[in-house]
Enzyme design. Structure first.
Site, PDB file in Angstrom:
ATOM      1  N   ARG A  56       0.838  -1.210   0.000  1.00  0.00           N
ATOM      2  CA  ARG A  56       0.000   0.000   0.000  1.00  0.00           C
ATOM      3  C   ARG A  56       0.872   1.260   0.000  1.00  0.00           C
ATOM      4  O   ARG A  56       0.516   2.263  -0.612  1.00  0.00           O
ATOM      5  CB  ARG A  56      -0.929  -0.019   1.220  1.00  0.00           C
ATOM      6  CG  ARG A  56      -1.895  -1.217   1.159  1.00  0.00           C
ATOM      7  CD  ARG A  56      -3.013  -1.095   2.122  1.00  0.00           C
ATOM      8  NE  ARG A  56      -3.744   0.137   1.888  1.00  0.00           N
ATOM      9  CZ  ARG A  56      -4.356   0.822   2.849  1.00  0.00           C
ATOM     10  NH1 ARG A  56      -4.316   0.382   4.088  1.00  0.00           N
ATOM     11  NH2 ARG A  56      -4.999   1.927   2.569  1.00  0.00           N
ATOM     12  N   ASN A  89      -7.572   8.439   6.332  1.00  0.00           N
ATOM     13  CA  ASN A  89      -6.707   7.841   5.307  1.00  0.00           C
ATOM     14  C   ASN A  89      -5.261   7.794   5.770  1.00  0.00           C
ATOM     15  O   ASN A  89      -4.780   8.701   6.450  1.00  0.00           O
ATOM     16  CB  ASN A  89      -6.804   8.622   3.999  1.00  0.00           C
ATOM     17  CG  ASN A  89      -8.219   8.582   3.433  1.00  0.00           C
ATOM     18  OD1 ASN A  89      -9.002   7.728   3.836  1.00  0.00           O
ATOM     19  ND2 ASN A  89      -8.526   9.483   2.530  1.00  0.00           N
ATOM     20  N   ASP A  91      -2.814   7.497   3.461  1.00  0.00           N
ATOM     21  CA  ASP A  91      -1.985   8.086   2.401  1.00  0.00           C
ATOM     22  C   ASP A  91      -1.677   9.538   2.761  1.00  0.00           C
ATOM     23  O   ASP A  91      -2.201  10.069   3.744  1.00  0.00           O
ATOM     24  CB  ASP A  91      -2.701   7.986   1.030  1.00  0.00           C
ATOM     25  CG  ASP A  91      -4.002   8.796   0.982  1.00  0.00           C
ATOM     26  OD1 ASP A  91      -3.966  10.013   1.272  1.00  0.00           O
ATOM     27  OD2 ASP A  91      -5.066   8.216   0.671  1.00  0.00           O
ATOM     28  N   HIS A 106      -6.034   7.685  11.919  1.00  0.00           N
ATOM     29  CA  HIS A 106      -5.738   6.247  11.810  1.00  0.00           C
ATOM     30  C   HIS A 106      -4.271   5.989  11.468  1.00  0.00           C
ATOM     31  O   HIS A 106      -3.934   4.907  10.992  1.00  0.00           O
ATOM     32  CB  HIS A 106      -6.651   5.588  10.763  1.00  0.00           C
ATOM     33  CG  HIS A 106      -8.086   5.460  11.199  1.00  0.00           C
ATOM     34  ND1 HIS A 106      -9.119   5.114  10.366  1.00  0.00           N
ATOM     35  CD2 HIS A 106      -8.657   5.619  12.428  1.00  0.00           C
ATOM     36  CE1 HIS A 106     -10.263   5.071  11.042  1.00  0.00           C
ATOM     37  NE2 HIS A 106     -10.004   5.386  12.296  1.00  0.00           N
ATOM     38  N   CYS A 114       7.891   1.821  17.019  1.00  0.00           N
ATOM     39  CA  CYS A 114       8.491   0.709  17.759  1.00  0.00           C
ATOM     40  C   CYS A 114       7.504   0.216  18.803  1.00  0.00           C
ATOM     41  O   CYS A 114       7.049   0.987  19.655  1.00  0.00           O
ATOM     42  CB  CYS A 114       9.786   1.164  18.432  1.00  0.00           C
ATOM     43  SG  CYS A 114      10.498  -0.129  19.472  1.00  0.00           S
ATOM     44  N   CYS A 136      15.879   2.171  20.438  1.00  0.00           N
ATOM     45  CA  CYS A 136      16.139   1.128  21.453  1.00  0.00           C
ATOM     46  C   CYS A 136      16.673  -0.168  20.844  1.00  0.00           C
ATOM     47  O   CYS A 136      17.004  -1.103  21.570  1.00  0.00           O
ATOM     48  CB  CYS A 136      14.890   0.848  22.277  1.00  0.00           C
ATOM     49  SG  CYS A 136      13.671  -0.175  21.423  1.00  0.00           S
ATOM     50  N   GLY A 172     -16.412  11.132   1.528  1.00  0.00           N
ATOM     51  CA  GLY A 172     -15.896   9.846   1.062  1.00  0.00           C
ATOM     52  C   GLY A 172     -15.661   8.822   2.149  1.00  0.00           C
ATOM     53  O   GLY A 172     -14.681   8.092   2.104  1.00  0.00           O
TER      54      GLY A 172
HETATM   55  P1  OAD Z   1     -14.933   2.737   3.085  1.00  0.00           P
HETATM   56  O1  OAD Z   1     -14.342   1.866   2.035  1.00  0.00           O
HETATM   57  O2  OAD Z   1     -15.653   2.097   4.208  1.00  0.00           O
HETATM   58  O3  OAD Z   1     -15.940   3.772   2.414  1.00  0.00           O
HETATM   59  C1  OAD Z   1     -15.596   4.536   1.295  1.00  0.00           C
HETATM   60  C2  OAD Z   1     -16.762   5.466   0.952  1.00  0.00           C
HETATM   61  O4  OAD Z   1     -16.344   6.289  -0.139  1.00  0.00           O
HETATM   62  C3  OAD Z   1     -18.053   4.757   0.512  1.00  0.00           C
HETATM   63  O5  OAD Z   1     -19.158   5.344   1.202  1.00  0.00           O
HETATM   64  C4  OAD Z   1     -18.130   5.044  -0.988  1.00  0.00           C
HETATM   65  O6  OAD Z   1     -19.467   5.191  -1.436  1.00  0.00           O
HETATM   66  C5  OAD Z   1     -17.382   6.352  -1.089  1.00  0.00           C
HETATM   67  N1  OAD Z   1     -16.737   6.587  -2.401  1.00  0.00           N
HETATM   68  C6  OAD Z   1     -16.184   5.688  -3.247  1.00  0.00           C
HETATM   69  N2  OAD Z   1     -15.671   6.287  -4.336  1.00  0.00           N
HETATM   70  C7  OAD Z   1     -15.909   7.624  -4.176  1.00  0.00           C
HETATM   71  C8  OAD Z   1     -15.639   8.780  -4.969  1.00  0.00           C
HETATM   72  N3  OAD Z   1     -15.003   8.715  -6.143  1.00  0.00           N
HETATM   73  N4  OAD Z   1     -16.032   9.986  -4.494  1.00  0.00           N
HETATM   74  C9  OAD Z   1     -16.677  10.081  -3.299  1.00  0.00           C
HETATM   75  N5  OAD Z   1     -16.959   9.031  -2.515  1.00  0.00           N
HETATM   76  C10 OAD Z   1     -16.581   7.815  -2.946  1.00  0.00           C
HETATM   77  O7  OAD Z   1     -13.739   3.658   3.598  1.00  0.00           O
HETATM   78  P2  OAD Z   1     -13.655   4.528   4.947  1.00  0.00           P
HETATM   79  O8  OAD Z   1     -15.000   5.057   5.309  1.00  0.00           O
HETATM   80  O9  OAD Z   1     -12.553   5.489   4.777  1.00  0.00           O
HETATM   81  O10 OAD Z   1      -9.515   1.907   9.031  1.00  0.00           O
HETATM   82  O11 OAD Z   1     -13.227   3.435   6.003  1.00  0.00           O
HETATM   83  C11 OAD Z   1     -13.019   3.832   7.322  1.00  0.00           C
HETATM   84  C12 OAD Z   1     -11.915   3.007   7.948  1.00  0.00           C
HETATM   85  O12 OAD Z   1     -12.216   1.624   7.773  1.00  0.00           O
HETATM   86  C13 OAD Z   1     -10.555   3.175   7.296  1.00  0.00           C
HETATM   87  O13 OAD Z   1      -9.836   4.273   7.794  1.00  0.00           O
HETATM   88  C14 OAD Z   1      -9.871   1.887   7.633  1.00  0.00           C
HETATM   89  C15 OAD Z   1     -11.005   0.951   7.331  1.00  0.00           C
HETATM   90  O14 OAD Z   1     -10.989  -0.274   7.944  1.00  0.00           O
HETATM   91  C16 OAD Z   1      -8.477   1.165   9.461  1.00  0.00           C
HETATM   92  O15 OAD Z   1      -7.800   0.485   8.719  1.00  0.00           O
HETATM   93  C17 OAD Z   1      -8.256   1.261  10.930  1.00  0.00           C
END
Ligand code: OAD
Length: 230
Positions: A56, A89, A91, A106, A114, A136, A172
């Site tokens: 990633r 995110n 990134d 996150h 570490c 360490c 998003g």
């Molecule tokens: P999700 O994959 O759960 O949701 C992504 C959202 O973005 C969805 O509601 C889509 O409809 C929307 N989407 C997709 N393409 C889009 C676009 N071009 N423009 C606008 N919206 C779009 O991702 P997150 O909500 O970020 O945590 O997930 C939350 C957390 O769950 C992440 O930070 C990660 C994951 O597990 C950890 O890893 C701890």
């Protein structure tokens, strides 16, 4: 002078070529959360977890910000009040676009942590379980990513920002992961105007006062233009 707090999720980076988690064919359809995004998974097989985040990291390094990230950086530069981005995110596309005020709740692919002494440093392009900590020397380094079961970063700072927000915007994110999914309720309780910008209604869409649906590269610049003309 209004305070704007913006929560972003994987959807804002989708058009930069980085996969989301829960959309069809997303990361969680290809990998088991228990294996690659929990402390227990890391304890079982650290190499597998490093391989996942190394891949990633390499992908994110190639990615460029899209018009959504760029518009948020422009908002921060031109808005007379305070703008804070709280991103889920890992990134660095907000920073690449020029945003300065960014909290990675996150964690970030750019960081190494570490396990033994909590020291943090810049992650090399490829990490391995045997990398020694520069402070360490313990061979227990991990990506500086918050996994399921761990507490997200900067929660106090985020709570204060939400309590002072005049506008709260969620961009998003599916609204499936807490505590981020509750920020809309917190901001609303303190009187902020709440806006959801997403490809489609999220799990919590009904909790927002205003919703706009479409690709981030289109609806985020449109919303920023409206906000700057207010
Ligand atoms: P999700 O994959 O759960 O949701 C992504 C959202 O973005 C969805 O509601 C889509 O409809 C929307 N989407 C997709 N393409 C889009 C676009 N071009 N423009 C606008 N919206 C779009 O991702 P997150 O909500 O970020 O945590 O997930 C939350 C957390 O769950 C992440 O930070 C990660 C994951 O597990 C950890 O890893 C701890």
């Amino acid at each position: 002078m209004s305070n704007i707090v913006i929560l972003t999720g994987a959807g804002i980076s989708a058009e930069s070529g980085l996969g989301t988690f829960r959309d069809e064919g997303g990361l969680w359809a290809q990998h088991r959360i228990e294996d690659v995004a929990t402390p227990e998974g890391f304890a079982r097989n650290p190499q597998l977890v490093h391989d996942f985040y190394n891949a990633r990291r390499a992908q994110a390094a190639e990615a460029e910000p899209n018009a959504g990230h760029v518009a948020l950086a422009e908002l921060e530069a031109k808005h007379t009040g305070h703008v804070l981005i709280v991103t889920q995110n890992v990134d660095s596309l907000h920073e690449k676009a020029g945003s300065k005020n960014v909290i990675h709740m996150h964690g970030a692919l750019s960081g190494a942590l570490c396990h033994a002494c909590d020291h943090r440093w810049a992650a090399p392009p490829s990490m391995s379980p045997n990398d020694p900590c520069p402070r360490c020397a313990a061979a227990s380094t991990r990506p500086d990513i918050v996994w399921f079961g761990e507490i997200p970063y900067a929660m106090e700072q985020i709570s204060v920002a939400l309590s002072e927000a005049d506008v709260f915007v969620s961009i998003g994110t599916s609204g499936e992961v807490y505590p981020a999914a509750n920020f809309v309720a917190d901001a609303d309780q303190y009187g902020a105007h709440t806006v959801e910008l997403n490809l489609e209604p999220s799990a919590g869409a009904s909790r927002f006062a205003e919703t706009r649906f479409g690709p981030a590269s289109q609806i985020v610049p449109e919303w920023v233009t409206d906000e700057l003309s207010r």
